[in-house]
Design a protein around this motif. Structure first.
Motif, PDB file in Angstrom:
ATOM      1  N   GLU A  70      10.768  -1.518  -8.941  1.00  0.00           N
ATOM      2  CA  GLU A  70      11.150  -1.406 -10.235  1.00  0.00           C
ATOM      3  C   GLU A  70      11.877   0.109  -9.843  1.00  0.00           C
ATOM      4  OE1 GLU A  70      12.037  -1.491 -13.845  1.00  0.00           O
ATOM      5  OE2 GLU A  70      10.793  -2.982 -12.316  1.00  0.00           O
ATOM      6  N   GLU A  71      12.774  -0.389 -10.223  1.00  0.00           N
ATOM      7  CA  GLU A  71      14.385   1.634 -10.005  1.00  0.00           C
ATOM      8  C   GLU A  71      13.974   1.619  -8.498  1.00  0.00           C
ATOM      9  OE1 GLU A  71      13.900   4.035 -13.524  1.00  0.00           O
ATOM     10  OE2 GLU A  71      14.149   2.424 -14.753  1.00  0.00           O
ATOM     11  N   ASN A  72      13.096   3.055  -8.481  1.00  0.00           N
ATOM     12  CA  ASN A  72      13.202   3.854  -7.005  1.00  0.00           C
ATOM     13  C   ASN A  72      11.521   3.718  -6.746  1.00  0.00           C
ATOM     14  OD1 ASN A  72      10.958   5.399  -8.469  1.00  0.00           O
ATOM     15  ND2 ASN A  72      11.694   7.266  -7.393  1.00  0.00           N
ATOM     16  N   ILE A  73      10.800   2.549  -7.086  1.00  0.00           N
ATOM     17  CA  ILE A  73       9.371   1.904  -6.290  1.00  0.00           C
ATOM     18  C   ILE A  73       9.149   1.025  -6.215  1.00  0.00           C
ATOM     19  CG2 ILE A  73       6.923   1.876  -7.335  1.00  0.00           C
ATOM     20  CD1 ILE A  73       7.475   5.035  -7.550  1.00  0.00           C
ATOM     21  N   GLY A  74       8.850   0.543  -4.737  1.00  0.00           N
ATOM     22  CA  GLY A  74       8.281  -0.415  -3.661  1.00  0.00           C
ATOM     23  C   GLY A  74       6.604  -0.583  -4.257  1.00  0.00           C
ATOM     24  N   TYR A  75       6.697  -2.150  -4.512  1.00  0.00           N
ATOM     25  CA  TYR A  75       4.399  -2.159  -4.341  1.00  0.00           C
ATOM     26  C   TYR A  75       4.304  -4.027  -3.494  1.00  0.00           C
ATOM     27  CZ  TYR A  75       0.110  -3.512  -5.879  1.00  0.00           C
ATOM     28  OH  TYR A  75      -1.001  -3.764  -5.393  1.00  0.00           O
ATOM     29  N   LEU A  76       3.947  -3.473  -2.354  1.00  0.00           N
ATOM     30  CA  LEU A  76       3.553  -4.705  -1.749  1.00  0.00           C
ATOM     31  C   LEU A  76       1.979  -5.162  -1.443  1.00  0.00           C
ATOM     32  CD1 LEU A  76       5.837  -4.076   1.848  1.00  0.00           C
ATOM     33  CD2 LEU A  76       6.349  -5.870  -0.110  1.00  0.00           C
ATOM     34  N   PRO A  88      -7.410  -8.526   6.236  1.00  0.00           N
ATOM     35  CA  PRO A  88      -7.669  -9.601   4.913  1.00  0.00           C
ATOM     36  C   PRO A  88      -7.581  -8.830   3.860  1.00  0.00           C
ATOM     37  CG  PRO A  88      -9.523  -8.392   5.306  1.00  0.00           C
ATOM     38  CD  PRO A  88      -8.453  -7.613   6.628  1.00  0.00           C
ATOM     39  N   PHE A  89      -6.947  -7.673   3.466  1.00  0.00           N
ATOM     40  CA  PHE A  89      -6.031  -7.122   2.439  1.00  0.00           C
ATOM     41  C   PHE A  89      -5.505  -5.731   3.044  1.00  0.00           C
ATOM     42  CE2 PHE A  89      -5.972  -3.872  -1.675  1.00  0.00           C
ATOM     43  CZ  PHE A  89      -4.949  -4.712  -2.117  1.00  0.00           C
ATOM     44  N   ALA A  90      -4.163  -5.926   2.158  1.00  0.00           N
ATOM     45  CA  ALA A  90      -3.939  -4.094   2.619  1.00  0.00           C
ATOM     46  C   ALA A  90      -2.773  -4.059   0.787  1.00  0.00           C
ATOM     47  CB  ALA A  90      -2.936  -4.315   3.773  1.00  0.00           C
ATOM     48  N   SER A  91      -2.008  -2.971   0.925  1.00  0.00           N
ATOM     49  CA  SER A  91      -1.861  -2.962  -0.498  1.00  0.00           C
ATOM     50  C   SER A  91      -0.184  -1.519   0.097  1.00  0.00           C
ATOM     51  CB  SER A  91      -2.167  -2.767  -1.352  1.00  0.00           C
ATOM     52  OG  SER A  91      -0.983  -2.400  -2.516  1.00  0.00           O
ATOM     53  N   ASP A  92       0.759  -1.584  -0.357  1.00  0.00           N
ATOM     54  CA  ASP A  92       1.669  -0.391   0.033  1.00  0.00           C
ATOM     55  C   ASP A  92       2.349  -0.177  -1.021  1.00  0.00           C
ATOM     56  OD1 ASP A  92       2.976  -0.577   3.035  1.00  0.00           O
ATOM     57  OD2 ASP A  92       1.575  -1.966   3.093  1.00  0.00           O
ATOM     58  N   THR A  93       2.710   1.301  -1.324  1.00  0.00           N
ATOM     59  CA  THR A  93       3.345   1.106  -2.404  1.00  0.00           C
ATOM     60  C   THR A  93       4.544   2.747  -1.769  1.00  0.00           C
ATOM     61  OG1 THR A  93       1.593   1.590  -3.842  1.00  0.00           O
ATOM     62  CG2 THR A  93       3.738   3.169  -4.609  1.00  0.00           C
ATOM     63  N   PHE A  94       5.804   2.698  -2.262  1.00  0.00           N
ATOM     64  CA  PHE A  94       6.547   2.860  -1.461  1.00  0.00           C
ATOM     65  C   PHE A  94       7.881   3.868  -2.811  1.00  0.00           C
ATOM     66  CE2 PHE A  94       6.339  -0.903   0.778  1.00  0.00           C
ATOM     67  CZ  PHE A  94       6.666  -0.129   1.846  1.00  0.00           C
ATOM     68  N   VAL A  95       8.270   4.659  -2.380  1.00  0.00           N
ATOM     69  CA  VAL A  95       8.697   5.922  -3.521  1.00  0.00           C
ATOM     70  C   VAL A  95      10.396   6.434  -2.910  1.00  0.00           C
ATOM     71  CG1 VAL A  95       9.351   8.291  -4.984  1.00  0.00           C
ATOM     72  CG2 VAL A  95       6.414   6.984  -4.280  1.00  0.00           C
ATOM     73  N   PHE A  96      11.116   6.030  -3.191  1.00  0.00           N
ATOM     74  CA  PHE A  96      12.293   6.448  -2.713  1.00  0.00           C
ATOM     75  C   PHE A  96      13.293   7.371  -3.143  1.00  0.00           C
ATOM     76  CE2 PHE A  96      11.559   1.265  -2.236  1.00  0.00           C
ATOM     77  CZ  PHE A  96      11.453   1.267  -0.866  1.00  0.00           C
ATOM     78  N   ASP A  97      14.114   7.747  -2.360  1.00  0.00           N
ATOM     79  CA  ASP A  97      15.147   8.377  -2.769  1.00  0.00           C
ATOM     80  C   ASP A  97      16.128   8.136  -3.641  1.00  0.00           C
ATOM     81  OD1 ASP A  97      16.492   8.052  -0.402  1.00  0.00           O
ATOM     82  OD2 ASP A  97      15.576   9.878   0.884  1.00  0.00           O
ATOM     83  N   GLU A  98      16.659   9.058  -4.065  1.00  0.00           N
ATOM     84  CA  GLU A  98      18.480   8.668  -4.125  1.00  0.00           C
ATOM     85  C   GLU A  98      19.183   8.153  -3.723  1.00  0.00           C
ATOM     86  OE1 GLU A  98      18.595  13.157  -3.035  1.00  0.00           O
ATOM     87  OE2 GLU A  98      17.222  11.774  -3.885  1.00  0.00           O
ATOM     88  N   GLY A 100      18.103   5.586  -1.296  1.00  0.00           N
ATOM     89  CA  GLY A 100      17.526   5.074  -0.990  1.00  0.00           C
ATOM     90  C   GLY A 100      16.159   4.629   0.216  1.00  0.00           C
ATOM     91  N   LYS A 101      16.509   6.101   0.645  1.00  0.00           N
ATOM     92  CA  LYS A 101      15.663   5.485   1.649  1.00  0.00           C
ATOM     93  C   LYS A 101      13.857   5.991   1.630  1.00  0.00           C
ATOM     94  CE  LYS A 101      18.880   6.490   5.084  1.00  0.00           C
ATOM     95  NZ  LYS A 101      18.605   5.453   5.953  1.00  0.00           N
ATOM     96  N   ILE A 102      12.806   5.642   1.952  1.00  0.00           N
ATOM     97  CA  ILE A 102      11.219   6.235   1.752  1.00  0.00           C
ATOM     98  C   ILE A 102      11.182   7.619   1.696  1.00  0.00           C
ATOM     99  CG2 ILE A 102       9.318   5.621   2.438  1.00  0.00           C
ATOM    100  CD1 ILE A 102      10.193   3.308   3.623  1.00  0.00           C
ATOM    101  N   GLU A 103      11.239   7.594   1.000  1.00  0.00           N
ATOM    102  CA  GLU A 103      10.445   9.159   0.593  1.00  0.00           C
ATOM    103  C   GLU A 103       8.915   9.484   0.653  1.00  0.00           C
ATOM    104  OE1 GLU A 103      11.354  13.062  -2.529  1.00  0.00           O
ATOM    105  OE2 GLU A 103      11.601  10.762  -3.397  1.00  0.00           O
ATOM    106  N   VAL A 104       8.075   8.715  -0.046  1.00  0.00           N
ATOM    107  CA  VAL A 104       6.758   9.041  -0.013  1.00  0.00           C
ATOM    108  C   VAL A 104       6.015   7.005   0.298  1.00  0.00           C
ATOM    109  CG1 VAL A 104       4.462   8.649  -0.588  1.00  0.00           C
ATOM    110  CG2 VAL A 104       6.509  10.771  -0.812  1.00  0.00           C
ATOM    111  N   GLN A 105       5.332   7.101   1.116  1.00  0.00           N
ATOM    112  CA  GLN A 105       4.867   5.322   1.737  1.00  0.00           C
ATOM    113  C   GLN A 105       2.778   5.601   1.550  1.00  0.00           C
ATOM    114  OE1 GLN A 105       5.798   3.480   4.772  1.00  0.00           O
ATOM    115  NE2 GLN A 105       4.452   1.640   4.552  1.00  0.00           N
ATOM    116  N   THR A 106       2.655   4.984   0.688  1.00  0.00           N
ATOM    117  CA  THR A 106       1.075   4.755   1.158  1.00  0.00           C
ATOM    118  C   THR A 106       0.918   3.578   1.465  1.00  0.00           C
ATOM    119  OG1 THR A 106       0.724   3.937  -1.390  1.00  0.00           O
ATOM    120  CG2 THR A 106       0.551   6.418  -1.316  1.00  0.00           C
ATOM    121  N   VAL A 107      -0.170   3.439   1.469  1.00  0.00           N
ATOM    122  CA  VAL A 107      -0.772   2.390   2.341  1.00  0.00           C
ATOM    123  C   VAL A 107      -2.541   2.271   2.616  1.00  0.00           C
ATOM    124  CG1 VAL A 107      -0.469   0.648   4.574  1.00  0.00           C
ATOM    125  CG2 VAL A 107       0.901   1.868   4.220  1.00  0.00           C
ATOM    126  N   ALA A 108      -3.330   0.988   2.087  1.00  0.00           N
ATOM    127  CA  ALA A 108      -4.696   1.399   1.788  1.00  0.00           C
ATOM    128  C   ALA A 108      -4.612  -0.222   1.624  1.00  0.00           C
ATOM    129  CB  ALA A 108      -4.511   0.860   0.995  1.00  0.00           C
TER     130      ALA A 108
END
Length: 115
Positions: A70-76, A88-98, A100-108
């Protein structure tokens, strides 16, 4: 552009291609995982090198359950298993810069070493 970057990221990860993965980041990028903050291309290279050689090498059993962009946010949401580890479980959230590069990624994730 964010979805193109995320698709490239997923493909490169599946191939175990660390240099291709680095194309999605900049020197200012940050990855946050449990108990660790990874900053800059050198630390990101080390992180992915370990991930694709030790934990989840190419050919491992990887299942993507959900991908949302959604716009500059990605979620897996995903799970995976290799010869040595099970996630058995993982979740990534991505914030993309203007650009399209990954500015911040979180991984749980839940990481279990196999016996």
């Amino acid at each position: 552009m964010s979805e193109i970057t995320l698709d490239h990221h997923l493909y490169s990860f599946g191939e175990g291609d660390v240099e291709a993965l680095l194309e999605d980041y900049t020197e200012e990028s940050t990855i946050i995982i449990p108990n660790t903050i990874i900053k800059g291309l050198d630390e990101i290279r080390d992180f992915f090198t370990n991930l694709v050689t030790e934990v989840l090498p190419p050919g491992c059993d990887f299942h993507l359950h959900e991908k949302v962009v959604e716009e500059n946010i990605g979620y897996l949401i995903w799970h995976a298993e290799s010869d040595l580890y099970k996630i058995p479980f993982a979740s990534d959230t991505f914030v993309f810069d203007e650009n399209g590069k990954i500015e911040v990624q979180t991984v749980a994730f839940v990481l279990q070493e196999k016996e």
